[in-house]
Design an enzyme around this catalytic site. Structure first.
Site, short mmCIF file in Angstrom:
data_model
loop_
_atom_site.label_atom_id
_atom_site.label_comp_id
_atom_site.label_asym_id
_atom_site.label_seq_id
_atom_site.Cartn_x
_atom_site.Cartn_y
_atom_site.Cartn_z
N TYR A 49 0.86 -1.21 0.16
CA TYR A 49 -0.20 -0.04 0.01
C TYR A 49 0.98 1.15 -0.11
O TYR A 49 0.47 2.33 0.40
CB TYR A 49 -0.93 -0.04 1.05
CG TYR A 49 -2.14 -0.76 1.03
CD1 TYR A 49 -3.18 -0.43 0.34
CD2 TYR A 49 -2.63 -1.94 1.80
CE1 TYR A 49 -4.34 -1.24 -0.12
CE2 TYR A 49 -3.73 -2.75 1.64
CZ TYR A 49 -4.56 -2.40 0.52
OH TYR A 49 -5.50 -2.90 0.51
N HIS A 115 -9.94 -6.20 -1.79
CA HIS A 115 -9.15 -5.35 -2.48
C HIS A 115 -9.28 -5.40 -4.06
O HIS A 115 -9.48 -6.66 -4.51
CB HIS A 115 -7.55 -5.25 -2.14
CG HIS A 115 -6.71 -4.70 -3.14
ND1 HIS A 115 -6.51 -3.13 -2.98
CD2 HIS A 115 -5.97 -5.20 -4.24
CE1 HIS A 115 -5.72 -3.14 -4.10
NE2 HIS A 115 -5.40 -4.09 -4.72
N GLU A 126 0.94 -5.53 -8.49
CA GLU A 126 0.24 -6.10 -7.40
C GLU A 126 0.28 -7.59 -7.48
O GLU A 126 0.32 -8.45 -6.70
CB GLU A 126 -1.37 -5.69 -7.27
CG GLU A 126 -1.27 -4.44 -6.68
CD GLU A 126 -2.72 -3.40 -6.49
OE1 GLU A 126 -2.85 -2.53 -6.21
OE2 GLU A 126 -3.73 -4.36 -7.09
P1 GDP Z 1 -10.06 0.88 -3.03
O1 GDP Z 1 -9.35 0.96 -4.30
O2 GDP Z 1 -11.58 0.80 -3.33
O3 GDP Z 1 -9.74 -0.22 -2.16
O4 GDP Z 1 -9.85 2.14 -2.11
P2 GDP Z 1 -8.52 2.90 -1.90
O5 GDP Z 1 -7.36 2.50 -2.79
O6 GDP Z 1 -8.76 4.32 -1.93
O7 GDP Z 1 -7.88 2.86 -0.32
C1 GDP Z 1 -7.39 1.50 -0.11
C2 GDP Z 1 -8.08 1.06 1.20
O8 GDP Z 1 -7.77 2.02 2.16
C3 GDP Z 1 -9.34 0.70 1.24
O9 GDP Z 1 -9.80 -0.38 0.69
C4 GDP Z 1 -9.86 0.92 2.65
O10 GDP Z 1 -9.56 -0.51 3.16
C5 GDP Z 1 -8.83 1.56 3.35
N1 GDP Z 1 -9.50 3.02 3.24
C6 GDP Z 1 -9.71 3.89 2.19
N2 GDP Z 1 -10.07 5.05 2.76
C7 GDP Z 1 -10.12 4.97 4.22
C8 GDP Z 1 -10.39 5.91 5.13
O11 GDP Z 1 -10.66 7.16 4.95
N3 GDP Z 1 -10.16 5.39 6.26
C9 GDP Z 1 -9.60 4.36 6.69
N4 GDP Z 1 -9.48 3.79 7.84
N5 GDP Z 1 -9.20 3.49 5.72
C10 GDP Z 1 -9.73 3.97 4.52
#
Ligand code: GDP
Length: 141
Positions: A49, A115, A126
């Protein structure tokens, strides 16, 4: 054909939803190319990540992703990356469409069951992060 990386996150494993979620992916036409059960540590979760390392939720995300085993899966289908993201729904289950995996099973924006890669370049990184070429079934012959 396109490939994407799915991960059934630790909440999915804890809630005994591995079978149900994989069943849904199969029903949506995805073929499994590779799959394993792994436990990430802070180094590996942080590397995976890394793109989020400046985000305020990075520490919480790494803690969550290291809280138990997870299941990385390489899925194959035409238009796999976009179609998979439609099946799982928005990051926040509160905003996800009805019938999506996250709407059905997720508890929060963080603990959102699965994910999925968001673009071809991230899918390549990935998939390579979790699997060697020999672990992708077509390369075993
Ligand atoms: P995805 O592509 O839909 O998985 O979303 P992102 O790439 O934006 O974020 C990666 C992962 O980080 C997400 O799947 C969530 O598990 C976590 N995440 C994203 N936004 C938030 C947030 O605002 N707060 C928290 N605690 N976790 C988040």
């Amino acid at each position: 054909m396109q490939r994407t990386l799915a991960i059934l996150k630790p909440d999915c494993v804890r809630k005994n939803l591995i079978g149900k979620v994989i069943k849904r992916f199969e029903a949506e036409g995805f073929k499994i190319v590779a799959m394993k059960l792994v436990k990430l540590n802070s180094k590996t979760a942080g590397e995976f990540y890394a793109v989020h390392k400046e985000r305020p939720f990075f520490y919480d995300l790494v803690s969550f992703m290291t809280s138990g085993p997870c299941v990385p899966i390489v899925l194959e289908k035409e238009n796999a990356i976009e179609d998979y993201r439609k099946v799982i729904g928005a990051t926040d289950p509160a905003e996800a469409d009805k019938g999506t995996v996250r709407k059905m099973y997720a508890d929060s924006k963080e603990q959102n069951i699965c994910h999925g890669s968001d673009a071809p370049e991230t899918a390549a990184f990935e998939i390579g992060y979790f699997f060697s070429g020999k672990e992708l079934v077509e390369n075993m012959e």
